[in-house]
Design an enzyme around this catalytic site. Structure first.
Site, PDB file in Angstrom:
ATOM      1  N   CYS A  42      -8.455   9.449  34.927  1.00 21.10           N
ATOM      2  CA  CYS A  42      -8.258  11.178  34.798  1.00 21.10           C
ATOM      3  C   CYS A  42      -9.406  12.001  34.650  1.00 21.10           C
ATOM      4  O   CYS A  42      -9.152  12.709  35.204  1.00 21.10           O
ATOM      5  CB  CYS A  42      -7.139  11.011  33.681  1.00 21.10           C
ATOM      6  SG  CYS A  42      -7.934  10.150  32.096  1.00 21.10           S
TER       7      CYS A  42
HETATM    8  N1  LIG Z   1      -2.507   7.533  30.505  1.00 17.47           N
HETATM    9  C1  LIG Z   1      -3.264   7.910  31.289  1.00 17.47           C
HETATM   10  O1  LIG Z   1      -3.510   9.214  31.233  1.00 17.47           O
HETATM   11  C2  LIG Z   1      -3.864   7.225  32.372  1.00 17.47           C
HETATM   12  C3  LIG Z   1      -4.129   5.719  32.545  1.00 17.47           C
HETATM   13  N2  LIG Z   1      -4.772   5.233  33.211  1.00 17.47           N
HETATM   14  C4  LIG Z   1      -4.916   3.671  33.533  1.00 17.47           C
HETATM   15  O2  LIG Z   1      -3.678   3.171  33.930  1.00 17.47           O
HETATM   16  C5  LIG Z   1      -3.107   2.049  33.135  1.00 17.47           C
HETATM   17  C6  LIG Z   1      -1.960   2.334  32.588  1.00 17.47           C
HETATM   18  O3  LIG Z   1      -2.077   3.262  31.560  1.00 17.47           O
HETATM   19  P1  LIG Z   1      -0.803   3.704  30.619  1.00 17.47           P
HETATM   20  O4  LIG Z   1       0.414   3.793  31.487  1.00 17.47           O
HETATM   21  O5  LIG Z   1      -1.508   4.748  29.931  1.00 17.47           O
HETATM   22  O6  LIG Z   1      -0.528   2.536  29.663  1.00 17.47           O
HETATM   23  P2  LIG Z   1       0.668   2.136  28.680  1.00 17.47           P
HETATM   24  O7  LIG Z   1      -0.198   1.143  27.386  1.00 17.47           O
HETATM   25  O8  LIG Z   1       1.459   3.397  28.195  1.00 17.47           O
HETATM   26  O9  LIG Z   1       1.444   0.933  29.693  1.00 17.47           O
HETATM   27  C7  LIG Z   1       0.796  -0.440  30.069  1.00 17.47           C
HETATM   28  C8  LIG Z   1       1.914  -0.958  30.600  1.00 17.47           C
HETATM   29  O10 LIG Z   1       1.348  -2.285  31.058  1.00 17.47           O
HETATM   30  C9  LIG Z   1       2.156  -3.275  30.579  1.00 17.47           C
HETATM   31  N3  LIG Z   1       1.356  -4.475  30.245  1.00 17.47           N
HETATM   32  C10 LIG Z   1       0.660  -4.821  29.490  1.00 17.47           C
HETATM   33  N4  LIG Z   1      -0.378  -5.825  29.577  1.00 17.47           N
HETATM   34  C11 LIG Z   1       0.265  -6.291  30.727  1.00 17.47           C
HETATM   35  C12 LIG Z   1      -0.058  -7.728  31.450  1.00 17.47           C
HETATM   36  N5  LIG Z   1      -0.794  -8.549  31.329  1.00 17.47           N
HETATM   37  N6  LIG Z   1       0.845  -7.787  32.575  1.00 17.47           N
HETATM   38  C13 LIG Z   1       1.676  -6.877  32.969  1.00 17.47           C
HETATM   39  N7  LIG Z   1       1.934  -5.696  32.448  1.00 17.47           N
HETATM   40  C14 LIG Z   1       1.356  -5.471  31.233  1.00 17.47           C
HETATM   41  C15 LIG Z   1       2.905  -2.574  29.187  1.00 17.47           C
HETATM   42  O11 LIG Z   1       4.046  -3.313  28.973  1.00 17.47           O
HETATM   43  P3  LIG Z   1       4.171  -4.512  27.962  1.00 17.47           P
HETATM   44  O12 LIG Z   1       2.714  -4.308  27.082  1.00 17.47           O
HETATM   45  O13 LIG Z   1       5.392  -4.566  27.145  1.00 17.47           O
HETATM   46  O14 LIG Z   1       3.891  -5.844  28.835  1.00 17.47           O
HETATM   47  C16 LIG Z   1       3.165  -1.350  29.953  1.00 17.47           C
HETATM   48  O15 LIG Z   1       4.098  -1.185  30.617  1.00 17.47           O
HETATM   49  C17 LIG Z   1      -4.562   1.618  32.482  1.00 17.47           C
HETATM   50  O16 LIG Z   1      -5.279   0.843  32.925  1.00 17.47           O
HETATM   51  C18 LIG Z   1      -4.962   2.989  31.963  1.00 17.47           C
HETATM   52  O17 LIG Z   1      -6.305   2.635  31.673  1.00 17.47           O
HETATM   53  C19 LIG Z   1      -5.349   5.880  34.322  1.00 17.47           C
HETATM   54  C20 LIG Z   1      -5.488   7.244  34.383  1.00 17.47           C
HETATM   55  C21 LIG Z   1      -4.977   7.904  33.436  1.00 17.47           C
HETATM   56  C1  LIG Z   2      -7.112  10.394  25.744  1.00 16.62           C
HETATM   57  C2  LIG Z   2      -7.673   9.016  26.049  1.00 16.62           C
HETATM   58  O1  LIG Z   2      -7.665   8.214  25.444  1.00 16.62           O
HETATM   59  N1  LIG Z   2      -7.981   9.086  27.389  1.00 16.62           N
HETATM   60  C3  LIG Z   2      -8.484   7.584  27.997  1.00 16.62           C
HETATM   61  C4  LIG Z   2      -8.757   7.864  29.526  1.00 16.62           C
HETATM   62  C5  LIG Z   2      -7.311   7.283  30.355  1.00 16.62           C
HETATM   63  C6  LIG Z   2      -7.758   7.074  31.674  1.00 16.62           C
HETATM   64  O2  LIG Z   2      -7.989   7.848  32.547  1.00 16.62           O
HETATM   65  O3  LIG Z   2      -8.436   6.195  32.106  1.00 16.62           O
HETATM   66  P1  LIG Z   2      -8.719   4.673  32.644  1.00 16.62           P
HETATM   67  O4  LIG Z   2      -7.841   4.371  33.737  1.00 16.62           O
HETATM   68  O5  LIG Z   2     -10.211   4.800  33.077  1.00 16.62           O
HETATM   69  O6  LIG Z   2      -8.610   3.855  31.431  1.00 16.62           O
HETATM   70  C7  LIG Z   2      -9.612   7.200  27.578  1.00 16.62           C
HETATM   71  O7  LIG Z   2     -10.443   8.121  27.148  1.00 16.62           O
HETATM   72  O8  LIG Z   2      -9.919   6.100  27.386  1.00 16.62           O
END
Ligand SMILES: NC(=O)C1=CN([C@@H]2O[C@H](COP(=O)(O)OP(=O)(O)OC[C@H]3O[C@@H](n4cnc5c(N)ncnc54)[C@H](OP(=O)(O)O)[C@@H]3O)[C@@H](O)[C@H]2O)C=CC1
Ligand SMILES: CC(=O)N[C@@H](CCC(=O)OP(=O)(O)O)C(=O)O
Length: 338
Positions: A156
């Site tokens: 992000c």
């Molecule tokens: N939130 C954000 O703004 C951003 C996030 N990201 C990246 O995107 C990814 C997802 O982020 P986010 O949605 O915030 O994370 P969340 O913690 O909200 O969700 C993670 C999801 O993955 C599942 N999960 C966890 N472990 C496993 C596994 N071993 N196998 C399959 N499913 C699994 C969880 O469900 P359960 O644990 O119940 O299995 C849940 O559905 C991360 O890598 C994050 O770094 C990137 C950019 C922005």
């Molecule tokens: C507020 C906050 O905690 N933000 C996350 C960034 C999430 C994201 O874009 O990143 P990745 O897919 O690289 O994990 C952090 O700083 O770790």
């Protein structure tokens, strides 16, 4: 219709993907998954997220290696909205068939493997997948994305930062002897859905974190081609990122040069909105847009650029859909802008 599955569907970015794919005219959401031992296995998206209370038909199922193998052969597109290590572990099997894989984690964004040991806390062993992966910054690498088998969807903060800085780097308007300074504030959804003390309602208050060591610094530098000083902050709001970036411009640069560089870069990009004043986070929350505005002090040569995105949308899910559109030969904004 392209057959699509989402792994990690119960999380913030996964749920956003479910919503976007559900309303996409060319995609059919076939399966949604969580981890093998997830407490949420069997629940519907309607039960998990109030905003998706109309989506009873999608039930999250537990994933395992056998299912992954099957998905690699039966799906057109698979989205991984999972933690970095899970994406790292699943990718070799998942990418072994015809399905094209879009990973929202950081596990395949950077080519240098030692970055993972230093910044992500695990050894990267999926070298062949890492070599294959294409960085999914949709406005900048559209041709490579369209031809890719594995897409590493950008982080992000890197999306907000690179969208602002690449037009200037491309037009040779940066004085690269002075590092761009990126100060960015993110809403708490950036930290994911799992409960933690640092993101609890009572604890969150505007604060810097990850100072001089955040894993997004090497990601930004890798795709900008020059070192930066990046300081993320956690803000007490739910969605969005505002990056305020200070750069020293090359000698003789004028405001009109900056204007021309941004118009040149984004004149044909409906997702990027070149603004006439500094954007607010709420202007882009829950939208796929990047909003940019900039101002140069011609005397000192310093410019300030503001870049606003929604971290869950352009910072993750909607950018992943942009990439999926490109993979399918569709305009990148298809299904995202009315
Ligand atoms: N939130 C954000 O703004 C951003 C996030 N990201 C990246 O995107 C990814 C997802 O982020 P986010 O949605 O915030 O994370 P969340 O913690 O909200 O969700 C993670 C999801 O993955 C599942 N999960 C966890 N472990 C496993 C596994 N071993 N196998 C399959 N499913 C699994 C969880 O469900 P359960 O644990 O119940 O299995 C849940 O559905 C991360 O890598 C994050 O770094 C990137 C950019 C922005
Ligand atoms: C507020 C906050 O905690 N933000 C996350 C960034 C999430 C994201 O874009 O990143 P990745 O897919 O690289 O994990 C952090 O700083 O770790």
């Amino acid at each position: 219709m392209k057959k699509v599955s989402v792994i990690g569907a119960s999380g913030y970015t996964g749920a956003q993907l479910v919503s976007l794919i559900h309303q996409h005219p060319d995609m059919e959401l076939v399966h949604t998954f969580v981890s093998e031992n997830s407490q949420d296995a069997g629940k519907s998206m309607a039960q998990l997220h109030g905003s998706l209370a109309h989506l009873h038909q999608y039930k999250v199922q537990p994933i395992n290696e056998l299912v992954l193998k099957e998905l690699s052969q039966t799906m057109d597109l698979v989205f991984l909205a999972t933690p970095h290590e899970a994406s790292h572990d699943w990718m070799p099997v998942l990418s072994s068939g015809n399905a094209r894989v879009l990973d929202l984690s950081g596990a395949f964004r950077i080519k240098e493997r030692d970055v993972f040991a230093n910044h992500y806390g695990f050894e990267h062993t999926a070298a062949a997948c890492l070599d294959q992966a294409v960085y999914g910054l949709a406005e900048w690498y559209s041709e490579a994305i369209a031809a890719a088998h594995i897409i590493a969807v950008p982080g992000c903060y890197p999306t907000a930062s690179l969208s602002a800085l690449k037009p200037l780097a491309d037009a040779s308007l940066l004085d690269t002897s002075v590092r761009p300074v990126i100060n960015a504030v993110s809403g708490v959804s950036g930290a994911g859905r799992k409960a933690s003390l640092t993101t609890s309602f009572y604890e969150v208050s505007l604060q810097a974190y990850g100072v001089l060591g955040h894993r997004h610094t090497p990601e930004i530098e890798a795709y900008l081609g020059t070192p930066v000083v990046f300081t993320p902050h956690l803000g007490n709001f739910k969605r969005g990122i505002l990056a305020t970036i200070t750069v020293k411009t090359a000698a003789g640069t004028q405001q009109s040069d900056l204007n021309a560089a941004f118009r040149q870069a984004y004149g044909n990009s409906p997702i990027v909105r070149l603004r006439e004043s500094f954007p607010k986070v709420d202007d882009v929350a829950h939208t796929p847009f990047v909003d940019l505005f900039w101002k140069l002090d011609e005397q000192s040569g310093y410019a300030v650029i503001a870049s606003a995105i929604d971290n869950v949308m352009k910072g993750a899910a909607s950018q992943a859909v942009q990439c999926a559109n490109l993979l399918c030969g569709l305009p990148s904004e298809k299904g995202l802008i009315l």
